[in-house]
Every structure is written in C-alpha cells, then in structure tokens.
Scaffold this motif. Structure first.
Motif, short mmCIF file in Angstrom:
data_model
loop_
_atom_site.label_atom_id
_atom_site.label_comp_id
_atom_site.label_asym_id
_atom_site.label_seq_id
_atom_site.Cartn_x
_atom_site.Cartn_y
_atom_site.Cartn_z
N ILE A 1 -32.16 -23.80 -47.80
CA ILE A 1 -30.90 -24.29 -48.35
C ILE A 1 -30.48 -23.45 -49.55
O ILE A 1 -31.31 -22.93 -50.30
N ILE A 2 -29.17 -23.28 -49.68
CA ILE A 2 -28.59 -22.69 -50.88
C ILE A 2 -27.50 -23.63 -51.35
O ILE A 2 -26.92 -24.37 -50.56
N TYR A 3 -27.25 -23.64 -52.64
CA TYR A 3 -26.29 -24.61 -53.17
C TYR A 3 -25.47 -23.99 -54.29
O TYR A 3 -25.85 -22.97 -54.89
N GLY A 4 -24.33 -24.63 -54.53
CA GLY A 4 -23.43 -24.15 -55.59
C GLY A 4 -22.32 -23.29 -55.00
O GLY A 4 -22.51 -22.57 -54.01
N LEU A 5 -21.16 -23.37 -55.60
CA LEU A 5 -19.99 -22.65 -55.09
C LEU A 5 -20.24 -21.14 -55.01
O LEU A 5 -19.93 -20.50 -54.00
N HIS A 6 -20.78 -20.58 -56.06
CA HIS A 6 -20.97 -19.13 -56.11
C HIS A 6 -21.98 -18.67 -55.06
O HIS A 6 -21.73 -17.70 -54.32
N SER A 7 -23.10 -19.37 -54.95
CA SER A 7 -24.16 -18.96 -54.01
C SER A 7 -23.71 -19.08 -52.56
O SER A 7 -23.98 -18.20 -51.74
#
Length: 258
Positions: A17-23
C-alpha cells in the motif's frame, strides 16, 4: 512504587500500500500497477479535485470508504487516499497467446472466474506453476488480484508465472478461442468426466468461484465442459483442489501421448 507502562503499538503496514496525495500521484504518473484505490468519503473538495486531476484518463478500481477504514490500514497521514500496488506487472493475454503460437508452442492457460480469496488464489498459482501452466488470466474486477498475501501463499510462484488481467474477461476468452485454443470449463453442470475427455493441445481451463461456479455465459462459450467425478456425498471440491486435479489430468494425457 513503579507503575507499569503500556507498550506502544505500531501498526504493521502491508508492503503493497501507498498513501497520501503526493505518493499516489507519483505512482500513477510512473504507471505502476495499481490493483485498487480507496478514497475517503466526504474528502475535501480541494483534495477530491486533485485526485480527479491525476486519475483522469486511467481506469482503476476505485472504492469510497469511511476514514476509519483508511485509518485501519495505515497510521500515516493518508490525506484521504490509499492505493494498493501490485508486486508484479500484469500482461495482456491476447498478444502473449499469439506469441506462444508463433513460437510453435501449445498454450496452456488457466482462467479464473471470480476467485476472490487471496490465499486460495496464491495456492492455485503455486499448483499452476508446478504443472507447467503458461499464464493465468483473471478479470480486473470481482477477483482476487496479486498482492503480497497472494504472493506469499503462492510460495513465490506468482513471480515466475505470467499473470494477465482483463477488463473484458469474456471477450479475452473469445479471442483465445478464435486463435484455436479450446476453452474447457470445469463445472458440475455436465456429465462428461474429465478423464474421458481429450484435453491435449492448446487449452484454456476455466474454473469459477466456490459460491456459484463459472458464470453461465462462460459455460455457454466453452468448447468443452467437464466434471471431476466424485464418490462421496459432499457437493463440491474446493476450487484449489479442483484446479489441481484438472491441470494434472491435462499433464497426464500429454505424457501418455509421448
């Protein structure tokens, strides 16, 4: 008197999983394989506009979930979005099958219709790789995808297999059929025993979910429908076991031909 301190708990995050708008935006721009995206219900207009902007032109499985769901997945600042990335790169079945035929090979393909249990999927992939399957075909939606859990359950077999994902599962199967690759549905809705059917040559084995088996449209499309004879009173086999039996029968017939 010393007071006992409660040990702090750190949530162990899944490696896929990756999270956050930028990532997530970076993953999309890098064209990483993304299984699905979770977006927080009620996310701010600014956040939603930004997400809509970098997702434009891409077809992803998107689910809108409460913020509590996102908080369960990560303790980091998710900013209302989490993406599940695939540990492998999916391929397209049509050009791959054509390549095999051009090379003079007899495609041996496994198509899984709505197998949703990730560990079951991983175990099936392990069996398929051991028995020489060239590729596994799965639908983009309504099916278990390749995740870290599936990879673990497959004992790494998913790293050694070609896994193809299709947005139009039935159309992909029809394309394979037009290439001269027979579609074999393993289903209880027939009286033809698998050991009495000719499974030699290029084939696609179709197996369906444990809840309701293969979709009727796919059964109708199949060139051959076979069942695994059973002597007991239990109504059906686990789909992973059924897959192993079907694939082994194909391998047995090919060896007997030599």
């Amino acid at each position: 008197m010393n007071q006992k301190t409660t040990p702090s708990y750190t949530r162990k995050e899944k490696p896929d999983i990756i999270y956050g708008l930028h990532s997530v935006r970076e993953a999309v721009e890098a064209k990483r394989e993304i299984n699905k995206i979770l977006i927080q219900k009620g996310i701010s207009k600014e956040g939603f506009d930004e997400i809509r902007g970098f997702l434009a032109g891409n077809e992803y499985v998107i689910q809108y979930v409460p913020t509590e769901k996102l908080n369960q997945l990560t303790s980091g600042n998710h900013q209302g979005i989490i993406a599940f990335v695939s540990p492998i790169e999916y391929q397209s079945i049509e050009p791959y099958a054509e390549q095999l035929l051009t090379e003079g090979k007899k495609p041996f393909i496994l198509a899984l219709d709505r197998i949703t249990d990730v560990r079951n999927f991983g175990a099936i992939a392990r069996t398929a790789e051991c028995l020489g399957v060239d590729a596994i075909l799965i639908p983009s939606k309504g099916s278990a995808l390749v995740t870290s859990d599936a990879l673990k359950a497959s004992s790494g077999a998913l790293n050694r297999l070609v896994v193809c994902k299709s947005d139009h599962f039935k159309n992909s199967l029809f394309h394979l059929q037009q290439l001269g690759i027979r579609l074999v549905a393993v289903t209880e809705k027939t009286k033809v025993a698998i050991d009495g059917a000719n499974l030699r040559g290029p084939v696609v084995f179709i197996l369906g979910s444990e809840e309701d088996g293969i979709t009727q449209d796919l059964i109708n499309l199949a060139d051959l429908r076979v069942q695994i004879p059973m002597a007991g009173e239990t109504g059906s086999l686990n789909v992973g076991v059924a897959t192993g039996i079907a694939l082994f029968e194909k391998v047995r017939q090919e060896k007997d031909r030599l």
